[in-house]
Write an enzyme that holds these catalytic residues in place. Structure first.
Site, PDB file in Angstrom:
ATOM      1  N   ALA A  10       0.802  -1.236   0.000  1.00 30.68           N
ATOM      2  CA  ALA A  10       0.000   0.000   0.000  1.00 30.68           C
ATOM      3  C   ALA A  10       0.825   1.271   0.000  1.00 30.68           C
ATOM      4  O   ALA A  10       0.273   2.361   0.129  1.00 30.68           O
ATOM      5  CB  ALA A  10      -0.928   0.005   1.219  1.00 30.68           C
ATOM      6  N   SER A  11       2.128   1.178  -0.171  1.00 28.04           N
ATOM      7  CA  SER A  11       2.953   2.379  -0.040  1.00 28.04           C
ATOM      8  C   SER A  11       2.847   3.311  -1.237  1.00 28.04           C
ATOM      9  O   SER A  11       3.075   4.512  -1.124  1.00 28.04           O
ATOM     10  CB  SER A  11       4.419   1.995   0.183  1.00 28.04           C
ATOM     11  N   ARG A  12       2.487   2.785  -2.404  1.00 23.73           N
ATOM     12  CA  ARG A  12       2.442   3.616  -3.609  1.00 23.73           C
ATOM     13  C   ARG A  12       1.544   2.970  -4.649  1.00 23.73           C
ATOM     14  O   ARG A  12       1.008   1.882  -4.427  1.00 23.73           O
ATOM     15  CB  ARG A  12       3.858   3.816  -4.176  1.00 23.73           C
ATOM     16  N   ASN A  78      -2.918  -6.750  -2.524  1.00 28.44           N
ATOM     17  CA  ASN A  78      -2.411  -5.975  -3.653  1.00 28.44           C
ATOM     18  C   ASN A  78      -0.910  -6.131  -3.858  1.00 28.44           C
ATOM     19  O   ASN A  78      -0.412  -5.870  -4.953  1.00 28.44           O
ATOM     20  CB  ASN A  78      -2.740  -4.489  -3.441  1.00 28.44           C
ATOM     21  N   TYR A 143       5.300 -13.879 -14.683  1.00 28.04           N
ATOM     22  CA  TYR A 143       4.347 -12.997 -13.997  1.00 28.04           C
ATOM     23  C   TYR A 143       2.920 -13.416 -14.314  1.00 28.04           C
ATOM     24  O   TYR A 143       2.059 -13.486 -13.416  1.00 28.04           O
ATOM     25  CB  TYR A 143       4.600 -11.554 -14.439  1.00 28.04           C
TER      26      TYR A 143
END
Length: 235
Positions: A10-12, A78, A143
């Site tokens: 959640a930092s960016r 996320n 991925y």
């Protein structure tokens, strides 16, 4: 009393935008981060919430985070990492790290969140996938494989946990202009935008708004869904 949420990664980018959207909807948001401490602490100050450092790939760190944080009613998985390159060039370590974070991270957080949700017969889990899980991507096989696993896990958990009052859905972003796309030039990004019927690339807030909607009572009858957020661009 506010309902409590955890947003991992959640930092960016999408995670930060999602935290802001949920806070605006009245959730008591908890932030998870691993590397971008300064950004996470700044966002925590902005939202008046707590931030917890933990590598979601590490079960022990995830357990410690939940013990410090307490139970949540909403889990937004996320956190994720990307890899761009030929399948013949990826190392075994890179392959395993991708799965440990992108799939194992979901597993670790779900396992810690579930006891409270099952006890309360209510909970919401929202995972972040990718449109690549449906369409594939050249030089992004590893991925893509992790995101395909996330979608399979989402659909299966929706069936398994539905009787316990827990909804499980996923958002599948397309071309969203975040740090994850830093490897592309402006010209390449503009070319991607030209391929979208909406004629633009996405921004983190586009995904955040869909996630917040899935977390709301407006989607009380929605589970097992994978919602593409791609502007119609099938890459």
């Amino acid at each position: 009393m506010k309902k409590r949420a955890l947003v991992t990664g959640a930092s960016r980018g999408i995670g930060a935008a999602t935290a802001r959207a949920l806070a605006a909807d009245g959730w008591e948001v908890n932030l998870n981060y691993f590397q971008s401490e300064a950004q996470a602490l700044a966002l925590a100050e902005e939202l008046g919430c707590r931030a917890f450092r933990a590598d979601v790939a590490d079960p022990a760190q995830v357990r410690a985070m939940f013990q410090a944080m307490g139970p949540v009613e909403l889990l937004v998985n996320n956190a994720g990492i990307a890899h761009d390159g030929l399948i013949t060039d990826i190392t075994e370590e890179e392959w395993h790290r991708l799965f440990d974070v992108n799939v194992g991270g979901v597993f670790n957080c779900v396992r810690c969140a579930l006891p409270h949700m099952i006890h309360e017969k209510h909970g919401i889990i929202i995972n972040t996938s990718s449109v690549l899980a449906r369409y594939g991507g050249s030089c992004e096989a590893a991925y893509t494989a992790t995101k395909s696993a996330v979608e399979g896990l989402t659909r299966s958990l929706a069936r398994e946990l539905g009787p316990s009052g827990i909804r499980v859905n996923a958002v599948a972003p397309g071309v969203i202009e975040t740090d994850m796309l830093a490897c592309f030039t402006r010209e390449e990004l503009d070319d991607m935008a030209d391929k979208a019927p909406i004629e633009r690339n996405g921004v983190p807030e586009d995904v955040a708004r869909v996630t917040a909607l899935l977390a709301s009572d407006a989607c009380a009858f929605v589970t097992g869904a994978i919602i593409p957020v791609d502007g119609g661009n099938r890459l």
